[in-house]
Design a protein around this motif. Structure first.
Motif, PDB file in Angstrom:
ATOM      1  N   PRO A 298       1.061  -1.194   0.085  1.00  0.00           N
ATOM      2  CA  PRO A 298       0.324  -0.144  -0.423  1.00  0.00           C
ATOM      3  C   PRO A 298       1.072   1.340  -0.257  1.00  0.00           C
ATOM      4  O   PRO A 298       2.021   1.362   1.149  1.00  0.00           O
ATOM      5  N   TYR A 299       0.542   1.904  -0.168  1.00  0.00           N
ATOM      6  CA  TYR A 299       1.319   4.065  -0.490  1.00  0.00           C
ATOM      7  C   TYR A 299       0.026   4.335  -0.454  1.00  0.00           C
ATOM      8  O   TYR A 299      -0.997   4.423  -1.204  1.00  0.00           O
ATOM      9  N   THR A 300       0.302   5.666   0.261  1.00  0.00           N
ATOM     10  CA  THR A 300      -0.527   6.461   0.628  1.00  0.00           C
ATOM     11  C   THR A 300      -0.653   8.115   0.600  1.00  0.00           C
ATOM     12  O   THR A 300       0.811   7.917   0.585  1.00  0.00           O
ATOM     13  N   ASP A 301      -1.832   8.809   0.314  1.00  0.00           N
ATOM     14  CA  ASP A 301      -1.597  10.433   0.060  1.00  0.00           C
ATOM     15  C   ASP A 301      -2.237  11.095   1.355  1.00  0.00           C
ATOM     16  O   ASP A 301      -3.305  10.958   0.860  1.00  0.00           O
ATOM     17  N   PRO A 302      -1.163  11.643   1.979  1.00  0.00           N
ATOM     18  CA  PRO A 302      -2.028  12.422   2.461  1.00  0.00           C
ATOM     19  C   PRO A 302      -2.090  14.370   1.483  1.00  0.00           C
ATOM     20  O   PRO A 302      -1.235  13.820   1.306  1.00  0.00           O
ATOM     21  N   ARG A 303      -3.354  14.169   1.854  1.00  0.00           N
ATOM     22  CA  ARG A 303      -3.598  15.539   1.289  1.00  0.00           C
ATOM     23  C   ARG A 303      -4.359  16.698   1.998  1.00  0.00           C
ATOM     24  O   ARG A 303      -5.109  16.014   2.354  1.00  0.00           O
ATOM     25  N   MET A 304      -3.696  17.983   2.054  1.00  0.00           N
ATOM     26  CA  MET A 304      -5.066  18.816   3.017  1.00  0.00           C
ATOM     27  C   MET A 304      -5.208  20.213   1.489  1.00  0.00           C
ATOM     28  O   MET A 304      -4.150  20.663   1.206  1.00  0.00           O
ATOM     29  N   ASN A 305      -6.423  20.814   2.142  1.00  0.00           N
ATOM     30  CA  ASN A 305      -7.207  22.264   1.353  1.00  0.00           C
ATOM     31  C   ASN A 305      -7.452  22.562   2.180  1.00  0.00           C
ATOM     32  O   ASN A 305      -8.475  22.038   3.175  1.00  0.00           O
ATOM     33  N   LEU A 306      -7.115  24.730   2.821  1.00  0.00           N
ATOM     34  CA  LEU A 306      -6.983  25.031   3.941  1.00  0.00           C
ATOM     35  C   LEU A 306      -7.677  26.321   3.360  1.00  0.00           C
ATOM     36  O   LEU A 306      -7.043  26.983   2.046  1.00  0.00           O
ATOM     37  N   GLN A 307      -8.721  27.000   3.418  1.00  0.00           N
ATOM     38  CA  GLN A 307      -8.629  27.805   2.966  1.00  0.00           C
ATOM     39  C   GLN A 307      -9.701  28.868   4.027  1.00  0.00           C
ATOM     40  O   GLN A 307     -10.166  28.793   4.466  1.00  0.00           O
ATOM     41  N   LEU A 308      -8.647  30.370   4.226  1.00  0.00           N
ATOM     42  CA  LEU A 308      -9.151  31.236   5.214  1.00  0.00           C
ATOM     43  C   LEU A 308      -9.682  32.487   4.477  1.00  0.00           C
ATOM     44  O   LEU A 308      -9.228  33.424   4.164  1.00  0.00           O
ATOM     45  N   ALA A 309     -11.142  33.018   4.706  1.00  0.00           N
ATOM     46  CA  ALA A 309     -11.634  33.887   4.155  1.00  0.00           C
ATOM     47  C   ALA A 309     -11.579  35.343   5.045  1.00  0.00           C
ATOM     48  O   ALA A 309     -12.057  34.910   6.469  1.00  0.00           O
ATOM     49  N   LEU A 310     -11.068  36.054   4.725  1.00  0.00           N
ATOM     50  CA  LEU A 310     -11.032  37.129   5.890  1.00  0.00           C
ATOM     51  C   LEU A 310     -12.570  37.983   5.998  1.00  0.00           C
ATOM     52  O   LEU A 310     -13.255  38.537   4.806  1.00  0.00           O
ATOM     53  N   PRO A 311     -12.252  39.165   6.865  1.00  0.00           N
ATOM     54  CA  PRO A 311     -13.168  40.165   6.855  1.00  0.00           C
ATOM     55  C   PRO A 311     -13.220  40.618   5.662  1.00  0.00           C
ATOM     56  O   PRO A 311     -12.815  41.524   4.746  1.00  0.00           O
TER      57      PRO A 311
END
Length: 909
Positions: free
Chosen positions: A542-555
């Motif tokens: 097995p080969y694992t691919d961790p991924r993360m996407n983050l959005q910070l909406a400013l005021p």
């Protein structure tokens, strides 16, 4: 009678009311939504129906309509909303049909984009709509890439394979083609696969250079653009839903159900394209068909090299269930395509007029997707897919071989010593390769609503790839059945590729202090190559691919139309690509060592003797290529203006490349002894270099992408767009390189092999921008754009390879360090590389700019559309000096014309 008459009227009134109520309970309520300015229907508008005890949300179809089946007399009101338009509320009074005309939100022209538009999603994605495709008039999918940031328009070249290059300053060659191989093309949910392609042929390469697509990814020449509704190109870190990639994803969605007969005729300096399409629809079914034919000549004046493409498609969408809170849809796609490359020699100027090359790649695919969409239950989306494709392939090559001296070969497949067979001085080498790549893919994907702000994406996939072709066939060159060389193994004897995958992703949004909002998607994908053989390291691993996407909406700053909205995005992840079949499984290598070659002066007596070794050239330690990506992006919008800036970094250190395996061998070297007038056998040891594939290429990418769009000014109908990109790409070898210099010292061949740490390193930087002004005037159905494409920088720096090896392999096969004493040794000093007069230390191409013009005009109530394009209508490319030579750049205009017909579109009449 009076009493009966008095009772008759009330009974009749009650009976009519009951009939009316019964009819209302089973009636159909239709809402039609259109644009008030252009009167054209609006698809994907949100229609919310308010009843006394509940509310239902619907979406309009391609005709701008949505239908509700039920008792509409209980409907109080409805509200229609759509991005870019003002919301409209309508109070219902029991009518069966309501027509809503949405006014523009800011009194500007409706949104029409003629270039790629950056989305505000978690992944860095460019969306190219059908209006943009119509405007640029593409012949193949490669033309669409010019809309991406950092790319430039190029003259269509269909004489060689068009592989995709995302975020690359330059093409690194076959040893750095892993990025192209690791870009996924998804057509209506089905992933196009080339994992089992093995089409190649031996012999001279100049006749077919650039026409063999082994491990180079999808050939974009074979992807038609006529029936595309929308293209999404994910350049950032994609969702874990997409796997077996290292670069990006191209998601193609095609039209279906449009009730018009369309025809497209395009012609430019090299290509001619004809395409037709037709759609049908009713309450529960939508159909779409299309056919296309494209022909292209490398030089229309001398049609010796040509490319042809034939494609046909049938698409079907069926609403199996459509209720208030869920819908069940079946999508079916049947596609056929064929591409043909044909190369001939000019019989008037070539001494070998029989030489030719022919390649045909066909594909028949069937895709089915069952989609369940729910609005109230925990299960919000469920998709079950089944895809199958069969790709008959044929490659033929005829090559005239003329030798100055007798040539002998060995065609036996057993190891050991044997006599060779001499070939004629002149013969035709005819080779054919028949392949049949087969792909089966099944997938299940589901989206669950864990809470109001949390969603869970889960899915599994299973893909089967195998080539069922018979492989290579070589015709005999004489009556005795002699062949120029051995034939390869039949393709169907190689094992299949079985890729199993599973993924899980959680998306959560939350409110933060200071009026900020956060949205994050974190996921994990696991994939494994199953049942390919226990002697392979990747088997069942097995080969694992961790991924993360983050959005910070400013005021938000300001209010109303003047609100300034901005967001910061961050993405990071690991992407894994499994080796294709041609890299994992290979033919046995027959290493023939010449022990004796004797030919009398009159060619009456000819003797040849060989010793043959058989080696397994497969690299059982080959591992998947893995790319580490991260990027940060800033996106902002204000009063119709949008801007997006992205910095990215990618590093892949184990890409696939050709290399050599070393095997010690022994043979008898026969010499003539004048004293005894006989042959003397001298045992000799040497090393054999066998071609194989390893994880030895390193590719590093970094750069900045910029996209800025203005609002469309209502007075002139003009929008300004600017996009650009600075890319820096580094190519180098990450594994040691082995070379055998050869040569003879003291009458004996040099068999030692040098090991060099640094073989090549190239760094390429480019800076390109595009400034575009487009005007869309709906009153006269005219669209015009003028683009200035500028290359500000192109700098290539090459590092000279190591001259002195760090170690060497002696005749016994042992690795030994290369010391100063080795440099003075007569044999080992041959391992020191000599300076090459052809080495290029670098290249610096100065500023150049082009202006491109595109225009389209509709006639006869939009039934006929005429479009033209002129690339490089004006160009400035000054001369520059390179290595003491003045380079004069001549850029000629390239133009074409296109006519589109639409018949039967009643909504536009």
């Amino acid at each position: 009678m009076k009493l009966g008459h008095r009772l008759f009227l009330p009974l009749l009134f009650a009976w009519l009311c009951a009939l009316s109520a019964a009819g209302a309970a089973d009636s159909t309520f239709v809402v039609s939504v259109s644009c008030r300015d252009t009167r054209s229907p609006l698809s994907h508008a949100v229609v919310k129906l308010f009843f006394k005890d509940r509310a239902i949300t619907c979406f309009t179809n391609e005709r701008g309509e949505t239908t509700y089946h039920g008792d509409h007399t209980l409907l109080d009101s409805l509200r229609v909303t759509m991005v870019g338009y003002r919301a409209v509320t309508h109070v219902c009074h029991g009518e069966y049909r309501v027509r809503i005309a949405l006014p523009s939100e800011t009194h500007i022209l409706p949104e029409v984009y003629v270039t790629a538009r950056e989305t505000n999603t978690l992944q860095t994605t460019s969306v190219i709509t059908r209006e943009a495709l119509t405007h640029i008039q593409p012949s193949s999918f490669a033309d669409i890439l010019s809309l991406l940031p950092g790319h430039r328009s190029a003259d269509p070249d269909l004489s060689s394979i068009n592989s995709i290059q995302l975020r690359s300053a330059a093409n690194g060659g076959d040893d750095y083609a892993t990025s192209s191989l690791g870009t996924a093309f998804v057509m209506d949910g089905a992933v196009l696969s080339t994992s089992s392609n093995r089409q190649t042929v031996s012999g001279n390469t100049w006749k077919r250079d650039g026409l063999e697509g082994i491990a180079r990814g999808i050939d974009m020449r074979g992807v038609p653009t006529d029936d595309i509704q929308q293209v999404e190109i994910i350049r950032g870190v994609p969702s874990v839903k997409y796997g077996n990639i290292v670069s990006g994803v191209v998601n193609i969605k095609r039209c279906i159900g449009e009730p018009t007969l369309t025809a497209r005729l395009k012609s430019d300096l090299r290509t001619t394209l004809l395409a037709v399409g037709k759609g049908w629809n009713n309450n529960r079914h939508e159909y779409g068909t299309s056919m296309g034919y494209l022909m292209s000549d490398a030089d229309p004046r001398v049609p010796l090299q040509s490319f042809r493409r034939v494609n046909a498609s049938f698409r079907h969408k069926a609403w199996l269930k459509r209720k208030e809170d869920y819908a069940l849809v079946l999508r079916q796609y049947l596609d056929f395509s064929t591409t043909i490359d044909n190369i001939k020699q000019d019989p008037e100027i070539n001494i070998n007029p029989d030489d030719c090359f022919y390649s045909r790649n066909s594909s028949v695919s069937l895709s089915q997707r069952l989609v369940l969409t729910s609005g109230k239950k925990a299960l919000r989306h469920l998709e079950v897919g089944l895809d199958a494709s069969l790709s008959p392939q044929q490659l033929k090559q005829t090559e005239t071989i003329v030798t100055s001296s007798p040539l002998s070969v060995v065609t036996d497949r057993l190891p050991g010593e044997r006599q060779g067979t001499f070939l004629p001085r002149k013969f035709l080498w005819k080779t054919s390769v028949d392949g049949l790549p087969t792909t089966l893919r099944s997938s299940v994907s589901s989206t669950w609503g864990i809470s109001r702000n949390t969603e869970l994406l889960a899915g599994i996939e299973m893909r089967y790839d195998k080539n069922l072709g018979r492989g290579e066939r070589i015709e005999s060159v004489d009556a005795q059945g002699t062949k120029p060389r051995r034939e390869g193994m039949p393709f169907h004897k190689f094992p299949s590729l079985n890729l199993a995958s599973a993924y899980l992703e959680v998306t959560h949004s939350a409110s933060l202090p200071f009026r900020m909002r956060m949205k994050a998607a974190c996921g994990l994908r696991v994939q494994s190559m199953m049942w390919i053989g226990g002697n392979y390291d990747i088997n069942n691993k097995p080969y694992t691919d961790p991924r993360m996407n983050l959005q910070l909406a400013l005021p938000d700053l300001g209010s109303g139309r003047q609100t300034y909205r901005s967001s910061v995005f961050f993405s990071a992840g690991l992407l894994t690509l499994m080796p294709p079949s041609a890299y994992l499984f290979s033919d046995p290598v027959y290493y023939d060592i010449s022990e004796l070659q004797y030919v009398s002066e009159d060619d009456h007596t000819m003797i040849s003797r060989y010793k043959t070794y058989v080696f397994d050239s497969a690299n059982h330690a080959l591992s998947p290529a893995r790319n580490r990506k991260w990027e940060i992006r800033y996106s902002a919008s204000w009063h119709g203006w949008n801007v997006s800036v992205t910095y990215f970094h990618e590093l892949m250190t184990n890409g696939f490349r050709a290399s050599s395996a070393v095997h010690p061998v022994t043979y008898n070297r026969y010499t003539y002894d004048r004293t005894t007038n006989s042959l003397r056998a001298e045992p000799t040891r040497t090393l054999a270099l066998i071609r194989t594939t390893e994880n030895g290429s390193a590719t590093q990418k970094q750069g900045i992408e910029l996209t800025a769009l203005s609002r469309r000014f209502s007075s002139l109908g003009v929008r300004l767009t600017m996009n650009g990109g600075w890319f820096r790409t580094e190519y180098s070898n990450s594994a040691d390189v082995k070379e055998q210099p050869g040569g003879i010292v003291n009458g004996k061949p040099v068999g030692e092999i040098g090991i060099y740490a640094h073989d090549e390193k190239s760094r390429v930087s480019s800076l390109n921008t595009t400034c575009l002004a487009d005007a869309w005037i709906p009153s006269i159905d005219l669209s015009v754009s003028l683009a200035m494409e500028t290359q500000w920088l192109f700098l290539e720096t090459n590092t000279y390879p190591d001259r002195v090896p760090k170690s060497y392999i002696d005749i016994t096969g042992k690795v030994r360090p290369y010391t100063k004493e080795c440099m003075s040794d007569s044999r080992l000093s041959q391992l020191i590389r000599q300076d090459s007069p052809y080495f290029e230390p670098g290249l610096n191409i100065p500023f150049s700019t082009d202006i491109n013009l595109k225009a389209s005009k509709a006639f006869f109530r939009k039934q006929v559309m005429v479009a033209l394009f002129v690339n490089k209508i004006w160009s400035y490319s000054p001369d520059y000096d390179h290595n003491g030579v003045t380079i004069r750049r001549v850029r000629k205009p390239y133009f074409g014309l296109e006519i589109n017909y639409k018949l039967g579109n009643k909504s536009e009449r």
